[in-house]
Scaffold this motif. Sequence first.
Motif, PDB file in Angstrom:
ATOM      1  N   MET A  56     -12.900  31.941  10.003  1.00  0.00           N
ATOM      2  CA  MET A  56     -13.271  31.566  11.115  1.00  0.00           C
ATOM      3  C   MET A  56     -14.725  30.777  11.304  1.00  0.00           C
ATOM      4  O   MET A  56     -15.781  31.618  10.650  1.00  0.00           O
ATOM      5  CB  MET A  56     -13.102  32.175  12.523  1.00  0.00           C
ATOM      6  N   THR A  57     -15.271  30.103  12.057  1.00  0.00           N
ATOM      7  CA  THR A  57     -16.439  29.387  11.788  1.00  0.00           C
ATOM      8  C   THR A  57     -17.348  29.356  13.198  1.00  0.00           C
ATOM      9  O   THR A  57     -16.687  29.356  14.176  1.00  0.00           O
ATOM     10  CB  THR A  57     -16.594  28.100  11.266  1.00  0.00           C
ATOM     11  N   SER A  58     -18.438  29.561  13.271  1.00  0.00           N
ATOM     12  CA  SER A  58     -19.418  29.349  14.256  1.00  0.00           C
ATOM     13  C   SER A  58     -20.391  28.299  13.875  1.00  0.00           C
ATOM     14  O   SER A  58     -21.629  28.517  14.085  1.00  0.00           O
ATOM     15  CB  SER A  58     -20.026  30.464  14.880  1.00  0.00           C
ATOM     16  N   ILE A  59     -20.127  27.394  12.843  1.00  0.00           N
ATOM     17  CA  ILE A  59     -20.973  26.440  12.207  1.00  0.00           C
ATOM     18  C   ILE A  59     -21.778  27.310  11.067  1.00  0.00           C
ATOM     19  O   ILE A  59     -21.178  27.260  10.062  1.00  0.00           O
ATOM     20  CB  ILE A  59     -22.024  25.801  13.156  1.00  0.00           C
ATOM     21  N   PHE A  60     -22.745  27.812  11.364  1.00  0.00           N
ATOM     22  CA  PHE A  60     -23.310  29.077  10.742  1.00  0.00           C
ATOM     23  C   PHE A  60     -23.233  30.441  11.529  1.00  0.00           C
ATOM     24  O   PHE A  60     -22.905  30.164  12.608  1.00  0.00           O
ATOM     25  CB  PHE A  60     -24.751  28.708  10.303  1.00  0.00           C
ATOM     26  N   ILE A  94     -34.387  21.455  18.039  1.00  0.00           N
ATOM     27  CA  ILE A  94     -33.780  20.649  16.854  1.00  0.00           C
ATOM     28  C   ILE A  94     -32.819  21.460  16.266  1.00  0.00           C
ATOM     29  O   ILE A  94     -31.993  20.572  15.761  1.00  0.00           O
ATOM     30  CB  ILE A  94     -35.059  20.401  16.075  1.00  0.00           C
ATOM     31  N   LYS A  95     -32.888  22.582  16.332  1.00  0.00           N
ATOM     32  CA  LYS A  95     -31.793  23.562  15.443  1.00  0.00           C
ATOM     33  C   LYS A  95     -30.231  23.102  16.009  1.00  0.00           C
ATOM     34  O   LYS A  95     -29.414  23.034  15.467  1.00  0.00           O
ATOM     35  CB  LYS A  95     -32.111  25.052  15.431  1.00  0.00           C
ATOM     36  N   SER A  96     -30.344  23.281  17.606  1.00  0.00           N
ATOM     37  CA  SER A  96     -29.061  22.982  18.318  1.00  0.00           C
ATOM     38  C   SER A  96     -28.434  21.754  17.851  1.00  0.00           C
ATOM     39  O   SER A  96     -27.401  21.547  17.810  1.00  0.00           O
ATOM     40  CB  SER A  96     -29.374  23.352  19.659  1.00  0.00           C
ATOM     41  N   LEU A  97     -29.614  20.754  17.952  1.00  0.00           N
ATOM     42  CA  LEU A  97     -29.067  19.399  17.688  1.00  0.00           C
ATOM     43  C   LEU A  97     -28.733  19.200  16.151  1.00  0.00           C
ATOM     44  O   LEU A  97     -27.527  18.451  15.936  1.00  0.00           O
ATOM     45  CB  LEU A  97     -30.425  18.404  17.700  1.00  0.00           C
ATOM     46  N   PRO A 151     -35.116  28.619   5.107  1.00  0.00           N
ATOM     47  CA  PRO A 151     -36.375  29.279   5.817  1.00  0.00           C
ATOM     48  C   PRO A 151     -35.975  29.628   7.255  1.00  0.00           C
ATOM     49  O   PRO A 151     -37.004  30.400   7.836  1.00  0.00           O
ATOM     50  CB  PRO A 151     -37.181  27.651   5.792  1.00  0.00           C
ATOM     51  N   ASP A 152     -35.192  29.172   7.734  1.00  0.00           N
ATOM     52  CA  ASP A 152     -34.697  29.449   9.345  1.00  0.00           C
ATOM     53  C   ASP A 152     -33.653  30.837   9.353  1.00  0.00           C
ATOM     54  O   ASP A 152     -33.101  31.090  10.351  1.00  0.00           O
ATOM     55  CB  ASP A 152     -33.784  28.543   9.902  1.00  0.00           C
ATOM     56  N   TYR A 153     -33.994  31.858   8.376  1.00  0.00           N
ATOM     57  CA  TYR A 153     -33.050  33.006   8.292  1.00  0.00           C
ATOM     58  C   TYR A 153     -33.562  34.015   9.598  1.00  0.00           C
ATOM     59  O   TYR A 153     -32.613  34.817   9.649  1.00  0.00           O
ATOM     60  CB  TYR A 153     -33.235  33.613   7.089  1.00  0.00           C
ATOM     61  N   ARG A 154     -34.518  33.743  10.282  1.00  0.00           N
ATOM     62  CA  ARG A 154     -35.000  34.560  11.298  1.00  0.00           C
ATOM     63  C   ARG A 154     -34.988  33.653  12.624  1.00  0.00           C
ATOM     64  O   ARG A 154     -35.260  34.426  13.737  1.00  0.00           O
ATOM     65  CB  ARG A 154     -36.403  35.104  11.088  1.00  0.00           C
ATOM     66  N   GLU A 155     -34.357  32.497  12.817  1.00  0.00           N
ATOM     67  CA  GLU A 155     -34.073  31.615  13.813  1.00  0.00           C
ATOM     68  C   GLU A 155     -32.649  32.151  14.331  1.00  0.00           C
ATOM     69  O   GLU A 155     -31.828  31.746  13.740  1.00  0.00           O
ATOM     70  CB  GLU A 155     -34.334  30.381  13.475  1.00  0.00           C
ATOM     71  N   MET A 192     -29.163  32.804  16.180  1.00  0.00           N
ATOM     72  CA  MET A 192     -28.008  31.989  16.481  1.00  0.00           C
ATOM     73  C   MET A 192     -28.059  31.016  17.719  1.00  0.00           C
ATOM     74  O   MET A 192     -28.658  31.638  18.758  1.00  0.00           O
ATOM     75  CB  MET A 192     -26.818  32.763  16.679  1.00  0.00           C
ATOM     76  N   THR A 193     -27.883  29.831  17.551  1.00  0.00           N
ATOM     77  CA  THR A 193     -27.765  28.877  18.918  1.00  0.00           C
ATOM     78  C   THR A 193     -26.696  29.087  19.811  1.00  0.00           C
ATOM     79  O   THR A 193     -25.574  29.583  19.163  1.00  0.00           O
ATOM     80  CB  THR A 193     -27.702  27.528  18.393  1.00  0.00           C
ATOM     81  N   ASN A 194     -26.764  28.822  21.102  1.00  0.00           N
ATOM     82  CA  ASN A 194     -25.523  28.939  21.995  1.00  0.00           C
ATOM     83  C   ASN A 194     -24.348  28.279  21.355  1.00  0.00           C
ATOM     84  O   ASN A 194     -23.393  28.352  21.839  1.00  0.00           O
ATOM     85  CB  ASN A 194     -26.042  28.698  23.458  1.00  0.00           C
ATOM     86  N   VAL A 195     -24.833  26.883  20.999  1.00  0.00           N
ATOM     87  CA  VAL A 195     -23.800  26.138  20.747  1.00  0.00           C
ATOM     88  C   VAL A 195     -22.760  26.428  19.483  1.00  0.00           C
ATOM     89  O   VAL A 195     -21.726  26.475  19.402  1.00  0.00           O
ATOM     90  CB  VAL A 195     -24.287  24.540  20.237  1.00  0.00           C
ATOM     91  N   GLU A 196     -23.415  27.211  18.659  1.00  0.00           N
ATOM     92  CA  GLU A 196     -22.818  27.987  17.531  1.00  0.00           C
ATOM     93  C   GLU A 196     -21.803  28.898  18.217  1.00  0.00           C
ATOM     94  O   GLU A 196     -20.817  29.288  17.773  1.00  0.00           O
ATOM     95  CB  GLU A 196     -23.856  28.517  16.473  1.00  0.00           C
TER      96      GLU A 196
END
Length: 380
Positions: free
Chosen positions: A180-184, A213-216, A264-268, A270-274
């Motif tokens: 199953m996926t949550s995008i990432f 920008i990540k959510s987008l 590079p974004d390994y500590r950013e 999870m976004t709400n959209v994911e």
Amino acid sequence: MIPRFKPKIGWSEFFTLFKRSNRAVGEFEREFAKAFGAKEAIAFPYGRSAQWAFFKALNISNAEIVMPAYTCSVVAHAITLSGNTPRFVDISFDDFNMDLDQLESKINEKTRAIIATHTFGYPQDVQRIEEIVKAAEAKYDTQIKIMQDCCHAFGAISNGMLIGTAGDVAVYAFNISKTMTSIFGGMLTFQDEKLAQTVRQWRDANFYPPRTIKSLKRRLYLIAVYIAFSKLCYRVTWWLMHKSRLLHKYTEAYHRDERIHFPPDYRESMTNVEAAVGKVQLKKYQSIVNERCRRAKFYSNSLKKTGWILPPIREGATYSHYTVLIQNREEIIRKYALNGTELGEVIQYSVPDLDCYSHIADDCPNSRQVAKLAVNFPVS
Ligand SMILES: *Cc1c(COP(=O)(O)O)cnc(C)c1O
């Protein structure tokens, strides 16, 4: 063209991309914990970030962490980047999992954790690992954590129990190639609330909130995936993947097996959209698993006469991949592609054989052999 894997995303995931979802991460954590029999679940941007964060949060460093030789290289990278050294246990031909007869010999006074991976959805015997760990803890007067890697094994059953419900912590991952996926995204689940709290506090102090920008980007990525995997477009996608370097460049930043690195974004966070997409997928995962079990049985019947080594059909297994061992792998993959079916090479390396781990002297011949012969058939 039938793709070797295909995320089960449809209109409901698509619409989710355009809805407000301010609290989705917390909701996804709670719903995930409930679905997988855990007291607590904690979300991360990637599965590998989750594994890395667990060792960091518990102050495990300059230690040895035992893991199977045949698995995703990012697991070894997570161990290394957390300041520890991986030790590799060879796998058993029966079910691609760590050979537990060899586990004890890889544990010593420096061992602080074992990663028990349920490879391709075959449940590993966690009870037996717990017994081995208990004996080793008494012998060396140390504490050894058991992390179940459930990235391949959503909902698998071992000894009558849902996997992930024993041990200290379980890790799940949600990129588009997973069940199953949550995008990432990734998740740790816990039975011990105090341990969970320690990890949650560490995460909150050391991960930063996602930028807009990540959510987008994540929204655009899922839309692109939706189009790329559609029946009409997959031929083109396949061509771009196999005949040109275009997509290769894109995936390289995210993952290269032979280099110890994280995106590079390994500590950013999870976004709400994911998380919102993950919540939708959570409602579907059982039917996804059921479908995979049906496909596995179908293949085992249809491929009986090929002379290839077929994977076992097991009670409680969930077949993230249906993995066949074939001597003339390249030829068969080419033949199937001509007939409109894409076969994959799942994991085409044994982790201790990668250049970046060649200094660790754990010889794992079974793992090397499987890496050379493994072919995965489409299960979705
Ligand atoms: C996918 C996977 C991971 C890590 O997932 P990412 O989200 O890609 O970091 C870890 N272990 C196994 C076995 C996996 O298949």
